[in-house]
Design an enzyme around this catalytic site. Structure first.
Site, mmCIF file in Angstrom:
data_model
loop_
_atom_site.group_PDB
_atom_site.id
_atom_site.type_symbol
_atom_site.label_atom_id
_atom_site.label_comp_id
_atom_site.label_asym_id
_atom_site.label_seq_id
_atom_site.Cartn_x
_atom_site.Cartn_y
_atom_site.Cartn_z
ATOM 1 N N GLU A 102 0.807 -1.218 0.000
ATOM 2 C CA GLU A 102 0.000 0.000 0.000
ATOM 3 C C GLU A 102 0.848 1.279 0.000
ATOM 4 O O GLU A 102 0.585 2.201 -0.782
ATOM 5 C CB GLU A 102 -0.907 -0.089 1.239
ATOM 6 C CG GLU A 102 -1.895 0.983 1.414
ATOM 7 C CD GLU A 102 -1.549 1.850 2.602
ATOM 8 O OE1 GLU A 102 -0.824 1.376 3.501
ATOM 9 O OE2 GLU A 102 -1.986 3.015 2.584
ATOM 10 N N THR A 124 2.435 -8.113 -0.751
ATOM 11 C CA THR A 124 2.409 -7.994 0.713
ATOM 12 C C THR A 124 1.952 -9.316 1.301
ATOM 13 O O THR A 124 1.026 -9.942 0.775
ATOM 14 C CB THR A 124 1.487 -6.863 1.242
ATOM 15 O OG1 THR A 124 1.191 -7.122 2.622
ATOM 16 C CG2 THR A 124 0.168 -6.756 0.508
ATOM 17 N N ASP A 126 0.494 -9.409 3.946
ATOM 18 C CA ASP A 126 -0.760 -9.093 4.648
ATOM 19 C C ASP A 126 -2.005 -9.265 3.772
ATOM 20 O O ASP A 126 -3.115 -9.326 4.293
ATOM 21 C CB ASP A 126 -0.723 -7.651 5.174
ATOM 22 C CG ASP A 126 0.236 -7.485 6.342
ATOM 23 O OD1 ASP A 126 0.735 -8.502 6.843
ATOM 24 O OD2 ASP A 126 0.483 -6.337 6.740
ATOM 25 N N MET A 168 1.473 -11.744 11.841
ATOM 26 C CA MET A 168 1.462 -10.394 11.281
ATOM 27 C C MET A 168 0.071 -10.044 10.748
ATOM 28 O O MET A 168 -0.775 -10.924 10.554
ATOM 29 C CB MET A 168 2.527 -10.246 10.211
ATOM 30 C CG MET A 168 3.905 -10.008 10.817
ATOM 31 S SD MET A 168 5.114 -9.535 9.593
ATOM 32 C CE MET A 168 6.480 -9.050 10.650
ATOM 33 N N GLU A 221 -1.362 -9.093 14.821
ATOM 34 C CA GLU A 221 -0.630 -8.070 15.604
ATOM 35 C C GLU A 221 -1.368 -6.730 15.711
ATOM 36 O O GLU A 221 -1.183 -5.990 16.660
ATOM 37 C CB GLU A 221 0.743 -7.820 14.960
ATOM 38 C CG GLU A 221 0.595 -7.311 13.529
ATOM 39 C CD GLU A 221 1.887 -6.965 12.820
ATOM 40 O OE1 GLU A 221 2.957 -6.980 13.419
ATOM 41 O OE2 GLU A 221 1.789 -6.672 11.603
ATOM 42 N N ARG A 269 0.824 -19.818 27.194
ATOM 43 C CA ARG A 269 2.105 -19.349 26.638
ATOM 44 C C ARG A 269 1.818 -18.560 25.371
ATOM 45 O O ARG A 269 0.754 -18.713 24.753
ATOM 46 C CB ARG A 269 2.997 -20.533 26.257
ATOM 47 C CG ARG A 269 3.465 -21.371 27.399
ATOM 48 C CD ARG A 269 4.580 -20.666 28.171
ATOM 49 N NE ARG A 269 5.266 -21.592 29.051
ATOM 50 C CZ ARG A 269 4.856 -21.939 30.271
ATOM 51 N NH1 ARG A 269 3.725 -21.439 30.746
ATOM 52 N NH2 ARG A 269 5.542 -22.789 31.009
#
Ligand code: F6P
Length: 345
Positions: A102, A124, A126, A168, A221, A269
């Protein structure tokens, strides 16, 4: 004709495959190709080198980018657009192929308005770019995250623990949704949906009550959390800024793990996958998609289709206006995420 290729933004599996494809197709068109070093910075700082069949051989399967990358946006640099245009002119560059996400492609759209002949290629991990169903790099990232979830299942089951996996996804939850479905996650938290840790805790308790004493929770994230009922939702960051002035994300997995342990009493965890998702060899799917984009983008240059980007629609590679592709981000649609929800708890 002389074309310049750049890779900008975060590195991504498949970048070298695209570079190779552009160079190989350019030979068919009898174009000369130069590589710009470190994204838009290469054109700003006049750093480039010839790309040939020889120096792009053997890179198809390699992660990273032989050109280097940066998040530098020439439009945020004093006199940047003028410098880019004058350096392009000085080196006889007739077209720029900008491979990026982007940030890089928004800059490409703006520089095109300033008169730079540019063609974009969407990359990407993402998968958040509009104008394309998928970006290359995404499939590799999902495969890596899925393998990690499979492996974490062993420990979760053997130790009867909850394991929170942070993946991510700065603004969107594509990696979390796909790897969560593929890895059989018991809850997935994404930026598109308000994170309700009370509901997640109830899912986990129900699983334990039903006899399953372990769980996997995947969190993107960029998922916003609310630390207390009277606080607004916010993204957890390290406090530092990156090269483009964006906050560096990180910490949501730790927060979610602590909260779930506090609310359920189950040993928990966290595992943060981080840049492992972006590194190394691309999947066959990403190599093919990257190669198709590279060839198509070179053909767009030959047709003079500037200010546009190659995009995937169904199984067809098509051309989309950069301005349209970069106007908004492609988020995970609610009905898509509903499929993931079927498997929660
Ligand atoms: O490539 C996009 C992305 O993976 C985001 O999900 C993440 O926030 C960002 O890169 C982190 O990149 P870096 O640590 O390299 O700045």
């Amino acid at each position: 004709m002389r074309i310049a290729v750049l890779t900008g933004g975060g590195d991504c599996p498949g970048l070298n495959a695209v570079i190779r494809a552009v160079v190989r197709r350019a030979q068919n068109h009898r174009f000369e190709v130069v590589g710009l070093r470190d994204g838009w910075k290469g054109l700003l700082e006049d750093r480039m080198f010839p790309l040939t069949r020889e120096n792009t051989a053997g890179i198809l399967h390699r992660g990273g980018t032989i050109l280097g990358t940066s998040r530098v946006n020439p439009l945020t640099v004093e006199g940047g657009a003028e410098k880019v245009l004058s350096n392009a002119k000085k080196h006889g560059i007739d077209a720029v192929v900008a491979i990026g996400g982007e940030g890089t492609l928004s800059a490409a759209a703006r520089l095109h308005e300033h008169g730079l002949p540019v063609v974009g290629i969407p990359k990407t991990i993402d998968n958040d770019l509009n104008g394309t169903d998928y970006t290359f790099g995404f499939d590799t990232a999902v495969s890596i995250a899925t393998e990690a979830i499979d492996r974490l299942h062993s420990t979760a089951e053997s130790h009867k623990r909850v394991i929170v996996v942070e993946v991510m996804g700065r603004h969107v939850g594509w990696i979390a949704t796909h790897s969560g479905i593929a890895g059989g996650a018991d809850a997935i938290l994404v930026p598109e949906e308000p994170a309700d840790l009370g509901v997640v805790a109830e899912h986990l308790k129900r699983r334990y009550a039903g006899g399953t004493s372990f769980s996997i929770v995947v969190v993107a994230e960029g998922t916003k959390i609310r630390a207390s009922p009277d606080e607004p939702e916010h993204v957890i960051t390290s406090g530092a800024l990156d090269e483009a002035g964006r906050v560096r994300l990180g910490g949501v997995g730790q927060y979610v793990a602590q909260e779930l342990e506090r609310r359920t009493g189950f040993e928990t965890r966290v595992s943060v996958l981080g840049h492992i998702q972006r590194g190394g060899t691309p999947t066959a799917h990403d190599r093919v998609l990257a190669s198709r984009f590279g060839v198509y983008a070179c053909d767009m240059v030959a047709r003079g289709e500037f200010g546009r980007m190659a995009g995937l629609r169904g199984n067809e590679v098509t051309s989309v206006a950069l301005a349209d592709a970069t106007r908004t981000l492609k988020r995970v649609p609610a009905e898509y995420f509903d499929v993931a929800k079927v498997f929660f708890g």
